[in-house]
Design a protein around this motif. Structure first.
Motif, PDB file in Angstrom:
ATOM      1  N   HIS A 152       0.787  -1.420  -0.039  1.00 11.48           N
ATOM      2  CA  HIS A 152      -0.050   0.059  -0.140  1.00 11.48           C
ATOM      3  C   HIS A 152       0.832   1.359   0.202  1.00 11.48           C
ATOM      4  O   HIS A 152       1.947   1.097   0.376  1.00 11.48           O
ATOM      5  N   GLN A 209      -4.259  -1.489  -6.963  1.00 12.60           N
ATOM      6  CA  GLN A 209      -4.785  -0.870  -5.754  1.00 12.60           C
ATOM      7  C   GLN A 209      -6.089  -1.557  -5.410  1.00 12.60           C
ATOM      8  O   GLN A 209      -6.482  -1.851  -4.187  1.00 12.60           O
ATOM      9  N   GLU A 241      -8.201  -1.143  -1.350  1.00 14.40           N
ATOM     10  CA  GLU A 241      -7.595   0.204  -0.580  1.00 14.40           C
ATOM     11  C   GLU A 241      -7.585   0.731   0.709  1.00 14.40           C
ATOM     12  O   GLU A 241      -8.848   0.393   1.559  1.00 14.40           O
ATOM     13  N   THR A 242      -6.515   1.182   1.197  1.00 18.98           N
ATOM     14  CA  THR A 242      -6.632   1.670   2.663  1.00 18.98           C
ATOM     15  C   THR A 242      -7.321   3.271   2.740  1.00 18.98           C
ATOM     16  O   THR A 242      -7.600   3.654   1.722  1.00 18.98           O
ATOM     17  N   ASP A 243      -7.457   3.605   3.917  1.00 20.56           N
ATOM     18  CA  ASP A 243      -8.309   4.676   4.198  1.00 20.56           C
ATOM     19  C   ASP A 243      -7.407   5.966   3.686  1.00 20.56           C
ATOM     20  O   ASP A 243      -7.964   6.909   2.966  1.00 20.56           O
ATOM     21  N   ARG A 244      -6.162   6.011   3.674  1.00 21.90           N
ATOM     22  CA  ARG A 244      -5.235   7.029   3.323  1.00 21.90           C
ATOM     23  C   ARG A 244      -5.096   6.951   1.719  1.00 21.90           C
ATOM     24  O   ARG A 244      -5.171   8.094   1.330  1.00 21.90           O
ATOM     25  N   GLU A 245      -5.435   5.975   1.201  1.00 20.35           N
ATOM     26  CA  GLU A 245      -5.474   5.728  -0.373  1.00 20.35           C
ATOM     27  C   GLU A 245      -6.605   6.240  -0.858  1.00 20.35           C
ATOM     28  O   GLU A 245      -6.562   7.025  -2.048  1.00 20.35           O
ATOM     29  N   ALA A 292     -15.628   2.685   4.397  1.00 25.12           N
ATOM     30  CA  ALA A 292     -14.871   3.551   3.450  1.00 25.12           C
ATOM     31  C   ALA A 292     -15.597   4.988   3.277  1.00 25.12           C
ATOM     32  O   ALA A 292     -15.238   6.013   3.123  1.00 25.12           O
TER      33      ALA A 292
END
Length: 612
Positions: A226, A262, A267-271, A453
């Motif tokens: 990530h 991705q 996907e991560t929160d920051r992405e 998300a």
């Protein structure tokens, strides 16, 4: 060590569309001016809308019959797809649908299918296929990125099947000599996955600063990793918009691999925040024209520092942003536009946003519905603001094409990757217009995985209230029908979750007081008869007919669906006067039965062509 890069390959899906886009823009401007002239002088109504209304209603709203109208005013769904977008290769696309997915959704290929796919790719890169059958760079990036991530990072159940291994052993020695370096890098970034010890992947860096940054980030993604917020924002700001292919900033194979990767990694929160916020300061068309004038007067350096501005601020007491899935509905009646007209009758302004056509579903969208009834769908955010403030309208639609051209430029790529990229999540919580009053975001989802998300992104936006709705087809519309479990994704239809800034308060980790809720809406609890959602079967005209008939006061499933969705959204968002759900539903009915909601729609058609 030799650093590898190659020119942009000839199979770019964008190579032929830049010029046609410029021509289309000129034609659209001409058509828009012509259309405005017609509406100012003759005030015509699209035949679909006219056929739904009786003559007295038409006279009251100021519309007259037109001798120029013919046919039923409908348009086939396929007509909304841009004719300048090359179609993807079907054989490879079918394989992408199986392997470009998260671990639990991957369906490995058998040996026969894998061989067919690899043979098709080989023929394409060697120039042996007809132009319309070529495998695009975006497809190559998506397919080989999925294979690489499955080999490098997925659990055993989602890794290569024995058939895929045998097919790759057979074709890779030939493919590695035929594929361009960028695709070879995607398939085998470390030179260890495919065997043979190829040095192309480890040595590849790309062309230019933007592509080099993308390649660096892609190495992490292809390994299942990530990225940080700044890293994602830097990449997508570097590469978008995609229309400007003359700069040759990045190859679509690399960008396709990045977005697919991705999505497959989760996907991560920051992405997601990076995708959501990357183009908040993007200029609308009217600001670009202003800048051209200012350039003559002021210094370029000052222009560069001050060229980006905030979205327009609407002088309304309440504004709800509606974020439907941009790829529309295939089966069921789409009620959001008509709900917006109802809510506008009692001061709850709504801003709808989306596109005319979007893959992978390519279904009916609000923009198609508005266009089919004769409304102007080429409004800038500033023009949408005027409609929101107009007492005769009170709602608006803003196309991503006008408000976020950089994000809109990815539409052709999105058809060729055959998977919803991270942009598909972030675009549903855009705010093209703002207000100093109460602000809320409503978004529809299909998979429960994205509920958290979306609520996170809404909180990040700083709105007073946020609502995520699991409607049919992932749309916002709640159904009045029975609520069987959706076995395809294990998620109940009519599930709603969100937050609102009203009593009683619950303090979250960010220190903001919010009331948190998670409910399943059963329409029968509020006096609705259980009725199946009307089906439109991809017909825009059928959707229009159902919606306008309901606003005319015709009782039935479409009418009930509009009332339920208007009243329930008001109630769940904590809108003024909607604390009691019974009262909220009753005022929605009154807005329809009085004819006010129908007036709002008809006013929108007329006034949308007059705003400056």
């Amino acid at each position: 060590m030799t650093l590898l890069s190659t020119p942009n390959p000839s199979f770019s899906i964008f190579s032929s569309i830049h010029a046609s886009n410029q021509l289309s823009a000129k034609i659209s401007l001409k058509d828009h001016r012509h259309c405005s002239t017609i509406w100012s002088s003759r005030r015509n109504l699209n035949p679909i809308a006219r056929s739904t209304l009786d003559s007295s209603a038409l006279h009251r709203l100021g519309f007259t019959e037109s001798e120029d109208d013919d046919g039923d005013g409908s348009r086939s769904r396929s007509a909304y797809r841009g004719s300048d977008i090359p179609r993807p290769n079907r054989t490879v696309m079918e394989a992408q649908a199986r392997i470009c997915a998260r671990p639990m959704q991957v369906r490995p290929l058998g040996e026969e299918q894998a061989c067919e796919v690899l043979d098709t790719i080989l023929k394409s890169v060697k120039g042996e296929l007809k132009e319309e059958e070529e495998v695009s760079g975006a497809q190559l990036g998506a397919f080989f990125a999925a294979m690489a991530i499955r080999a490098n990072a997925f659990p055993e159940c989602a890794q290569w099947s024995e058939g895929e291994m045998r097919a790759m052993d057979r074709f890779w020695p030939v493919l590695v000599r035929a594929l361009p370096y960028d695709v070879t890098f995607i398939a085998d970034p470390e030179g260890s996955t495919m065997g043979g010890g190829s040095s192309i992947g480890p040595q590849f860096v790309g062309n230019g600063i933007a592509e080099m940054r993308l390649v660096g980030a892609l190495r992490e993604v292809l390994a299942g990793g990530h990225l940080g917020f700044d890293e994602v924002q830097g990449v997508i700001r570097d590469v978008l918009p995609l229309e400007d292919r003359g700069l040759g900033r990045v190859r679509e194979s690399l960008l396709s691999a990045f977005m697919i990767g991705q999505g497959m990694n989760g996907e991560t929160d920051r992405e997601l925040k990076a995708y959501c916020l990357a183009f908040d300061d993007e200029l609308g068309n009217e600001s670009i024209i202003l800048i051209v004038v200012i350039v003559i007067i002021i210094d370029w350096c000052v222009l560069f520092q001050e060229r980006e501005g905030p979205p327009p601020i609407a002088d309304v007491r309440s504004l709800t942003h509606y974020g439907e899935p941009y790829d529309g509905n295939l089966t069921y009646f789409k009620s959001t536009l008509f709900v917006a007209a109802v809510r506008a009758c009692y001061g709850e302004s709504s801003l709808l946003h989306g596109v005319e056509w979007m893959p992978p579903k390519g279904g009916v969208t609000e923009e198609q519905v508005l266009k089919s009834i004769g409304a102007n769908t080429h409004l800038s955010p500033s023009q949408a603001k005027e409609l929101l403030e107009d007492e005769d309208v009170g709602f608006a639609y803003s196309s991503q094409r006008e408000a976020r051209p950089s994000l809109y430029s990815v539409v052709p790529l999105r058809e060729h990757i055959n998977m919803r990229p991270p942009i598909a999540i972030a675009e549903k919580v855009q705010q093209f217009v703002r207000t100093h009053g109460r602000e809320a975001i409503v978004s529809g989802i299909y998979h429960a995985d994205f509920e958290g998300a979306l609520l996170m992104l809404m909180r990040r936006r700083g709105v007073h209230s946020g609502l995520v709705v699991k409607g049919e087809e992932g749309a916002l519309s709640l159904t009045t029908g029975s609520l069987p479990r959706d076995v395809s994704n294990g998620f109940h239809v009519n599930c709603c979750s969100g937050f609102r800034s009203c009593r009683p308060f619950t303090f979250e980790a960010d220190g903001v007081s919010r009331e948190i809720f998670n409910v399943k809406v059963t329409a029968q609890d509020y006096g609705f008869k259980p009725t199946d959602t009307p089906k439109t079967n991809r017909s825009v005209s059928r959707n229009v007919e159902l919606g306008l008939a309901a606003l005319r006061g015709e009782k039935g499933p479409a009418y009930d669906r509009i009332v339920l969705n208007a009243g329930m959204v008001d109630h769940l968002l904590g809108c003024d006067g909607a604390e009691d759900i019974t009262i909220a539903l009753e005022r929605a009915r009154e807005a329809i039965d009085s004819g006010k909601a129908l007036d709002k729609i008809m006013n929108y058609i007329r006034i949308s062509h007059k705003v400056k």
